[in-house]
Design an enzyme around this catalytic site. Structure first.
Site, short mmCIF file in Angstrom:
data_model
loop_
_atom_site.label_atom_id
_atom_site.label_comp_id
_atom_site.label_asym_id
_atom_site.label_seq_id
_atom_site.Cartn_x
_atom_site.Cartn_y
_atom_site.Cartn_z
N PHE A 11 0.82 -1.21 0.00
CA PHE A 11 0.00 0.00 0.00
C PHE A 11 0.85 1.27 0.00
O PHE A 11 0.81 2.07 -0.95
CB PHE A 11 -0.93 -0.03 1.21
CG PHE A 11 -1.58 1.27 1.55
CD1 PHE A 11 -2.25 2.03 0.59
CD2 PHE A 11 -1.53 1.76 2.85
CE1 PHE A 11 -2.85 3.23 0.91
CE2 PHE A 11 -2.14 2.96 3.19
CZ PHE A 11 -2.79 3.70 2.22
N ILE A 12 1.64 1.47 1.03
CA ILE A 12 2.45 2.68 1.12
C ILE A 12 3.51 2.69 0.03
O ILE A 12 3.72 3.69 -0.66
CB ILE A 12 3.12 2.79 2.51
CG1 ILE A 12 2.06 2.90 3.60
CG2 ILE A 12 4.04 4.01 2.56
CD1 ILE A 12 2.62 2.91 5.02
N ASP A 31 10.23 -6.93 -3.29
CA ASP A 31 9.07 -7.36 -2.52
C ASP A 31 8.88 -8.85 -2.73
O ASP A 31 9.41 -9.43 -3.69
CB ASP A 31 7.81 -6.59 -2.97
CG ASP A 31 6.81 -6.40 -1.83
OD1 ASP A 31 6.68 -7.32 -1.00
OD2 ASP A 31 6.16 -5.33 -1.78
N ASP A 45 11.90 -1.58 -12.10
CA ASP A 45 12.69 -2.80 -12.09
C ASP A 45 12.26 -3.60 -10.85
O ASP A 45 12.60 -3.24 -9.73
CB ASP A 45 14.18 -2.45 -12.02
CG ASP A 45 15.08 -3.67 -11.88
OD1 ASP A 45 14.59 -4.80 -12.03
OD2 ASP A 45 16.28 -3.49 -11.59
N SER A 114 6.95 3.84 13.32
CA SER A 114 5.54 3.93 13.69
C SER A 114 5.28 5.02 14.71
O SER A 114 5.65 4.88 15.88
CB SER A 114 5.07 2.58 14.26
OG SER A 114 3.79 2.68 14.84
N TYR A 139 5.54 -4.77 18.17
CA TYR A 139 5.72 -4.02 16.92
C TYR A 139 6.45 -2.71 17.20
O TYR A 139 7.42 -2.37 16.52
CB TYR A 139 4.34 -3.76 16.32
CG TYR A 139 4.32 -3.02 15.00
CD1 TYR A 139 4.43 -3.72 13.80
CD2 TYR A 139 4.15 -1.64 14.95
CE1 TYR A 139 4.37 -3.06 12.59
CE2 TYR A 139 4.08 -0.97 13.75
CZ TYR A 139 4.21 -1.67 12.57
OH TYR A 139 4.15 -1.00 11.37
N LYS A 143 10.36 -1.51 16.26
CA LYS A 143 10.58 -0.28 15.52
C LYS A 143 11.61 0.61 16.22
O LYS A 143 12.50 1.18 15.58
CB LYS A 143 9.26 0.49 15.36
CG LYS A 143 8.24 -0.15 14.45
CD LYS A 143 8.65 -0.08 13.00
CE LYS A 143 7.54 -0.53 12.07
NZ LYS A 143 7.94 -0.52 10.64
N VAL A 182 -8.12 1.20 9.61
CA VAL A 182 -9.53 1.22 9.99
C VAL A 182 -10.41 1.83 8.90
O VAL A 182 -11.53 1.35 8.65
CB VAL A 182 -9.71 1.97 11.34
CG1 VAL A 182 -9.33 3.44 11.21
CG2 VAL A 182 -11.12 1.84 11.85
N ARG A 206 -6.85 9.08 16.75
CA ARG A 206 -5.66 8.82 15.95
C ARG A 206 -5.42 9.98 14.97
O ARG A 206 -6.30 10.79 14.71
CB ARG A 206 -5.82 7.52 15.15
CG ARG A 206 -5.81 6.26 16.02
CD ARG A 206 -4.45 6.03 16.64
NE ARG A 206 -4.43 4.81 17.46
CZ ARG A 206 -4.66 4.78 18.76
NH1 ARG A 206 -4.96 5.91 19.40
NH2 ARG A 206 -4.60 3.65 19.43
#
Length: 305
Positions: A11-12, A31, A45, A114, A139, A143, A182, A206
């Site tokens: 996504f990002i 990826d 590429d 994050s 998580y 980070k 969300v 948030r």
């Protein structure tokens, strides 16, 4: 600039790729799989391998100036289930990457950390980069550890680095599996005619940033020489209740969610102070939450036609 985007089919990453190409940069993507929502781009590429394939990763680094590191094998809601896996796959994997970067021609690495987890429960709001780091999920702990290793490799080997502590990005091409994102998850439920579920009473706040605003910042950070940590968000707080209300507006539906028990790892309020990034990179978020959600809703609806 020759950029390698680790996780560039996500996504990002896919939006960072778009903005890098639009600015005339050469782009390589590393990826484990292809993009979910569109065909491969002819200008890119692609190197398809898992993050732990060190020889393939070393080959992907050849001729690269700047690395964007977006790969993560976990999300906040799953990381505490197996902290060992979280550490081995993300922290150890990143240290192997840094060893490869150290021995390559790469001059700079941009890491997406994050902003929602590294600070833990905030002492004040909005949160500046100097706020104590007290993550309450694996998580966030990982980070923070990666951030520290980046600082160490800069000190020992001179590798330029910039850390972006990203808030809650949303927008087109976000997955809708329900474990993260969300806004995208809610929209997928609405378009499928299903009810949406809110953890807690909806008062959790948030900082939501539209994906194209984040991608613009990432491109600017990549070709700068700024070193250190920068918050990346909208700088504004929005409760889940307000997200539901805005969703009702953009979908023109009266949405009534189901409420469930809150989750222990959900920090009550996270709003980022983005003054440092705005000043350093001459950047400012341009898309309002209402406009960004309207654009996202248009994309979500188009996927079911």
């Amino acid at each position: 600039m020759k950029a390698l985007v680790l996780g560039g089919n996500g996504f990002i990453g896919s939006h960072i790729v778009d903005h890098l190409l639009a600015q005339g940069h050469s782009v390589r993507v590393f990826d484990r799989g292809v993009e979910k929502f569109r065909a491969p781009l002819t200008q890119v590429d692609y190197r398809l391998s898992p993050f732990d394939d060190v020889p393939a990763l070393a080959e992907a680094l050849e001729g690269i100036d700047v690395v964007y590191h977006l790969i993560s094998t976990t999300v906040p809601s799953t990381s505490n289930k197996d902290p060992v896996y979280d550490t081995e796959s993300n922290l150890v994997g990143t240290i192997k990457l840094l060893n490869l970067v150290r021995d390559s021609s790469v001059s700079r690495i941009v890491y997406l950390s994050s902003g929602g987890t590294v600070y833990g429960i905030p002492e004040h709001s909005p949160i500046s980069e100097s706020h104590p780091l007290r993550p309450i999920c694996s998580y966030g702990v990982v980070k923070v550890a990666v951030e520290n290793y980046l600082q160490m490799y800069h000190h020992l080997y001179g590798i330029e680095y910039a850390v972006l502590r990203v808030s809650n990005p949303y927008g087109e091409r976000q997955g809708h599996a329900g474990v993260q994102g969300v806004i995208g998850t809610f929209m997928a439920k609405v378009v499928a005619g299903e009810s949406i579920e809110v953890w807690g009473d909806g008062s959790v706040v948030r900082d939501f940033i539209y994906i194209k605003d984040l991608a613009k910042l990432c491109e600017k950070v990549g070709h700068s020489h700024a070193i250190g940590v920068f918050n990346a968000g909208s700088g504004q707080g929005c409760s889940i209740q307000e997200i539901v209300a805005t969703l009702s507006t953009v979908t023109e539906q009266n949405i009534q969610p189901k409420y469930s028990l809150g989750r222990s790892y959900d920090v009550p309020k996270v709003v980022l102070n983005i003054a440092k990034a705005k000043g350093e990179f001459e950047w400012n978020p341009e898309i309002s939450l209402l406009d960004g959600m309207a654009k996202t809703w248009g994309w979500v609806r188009a996927q079911v036609k």
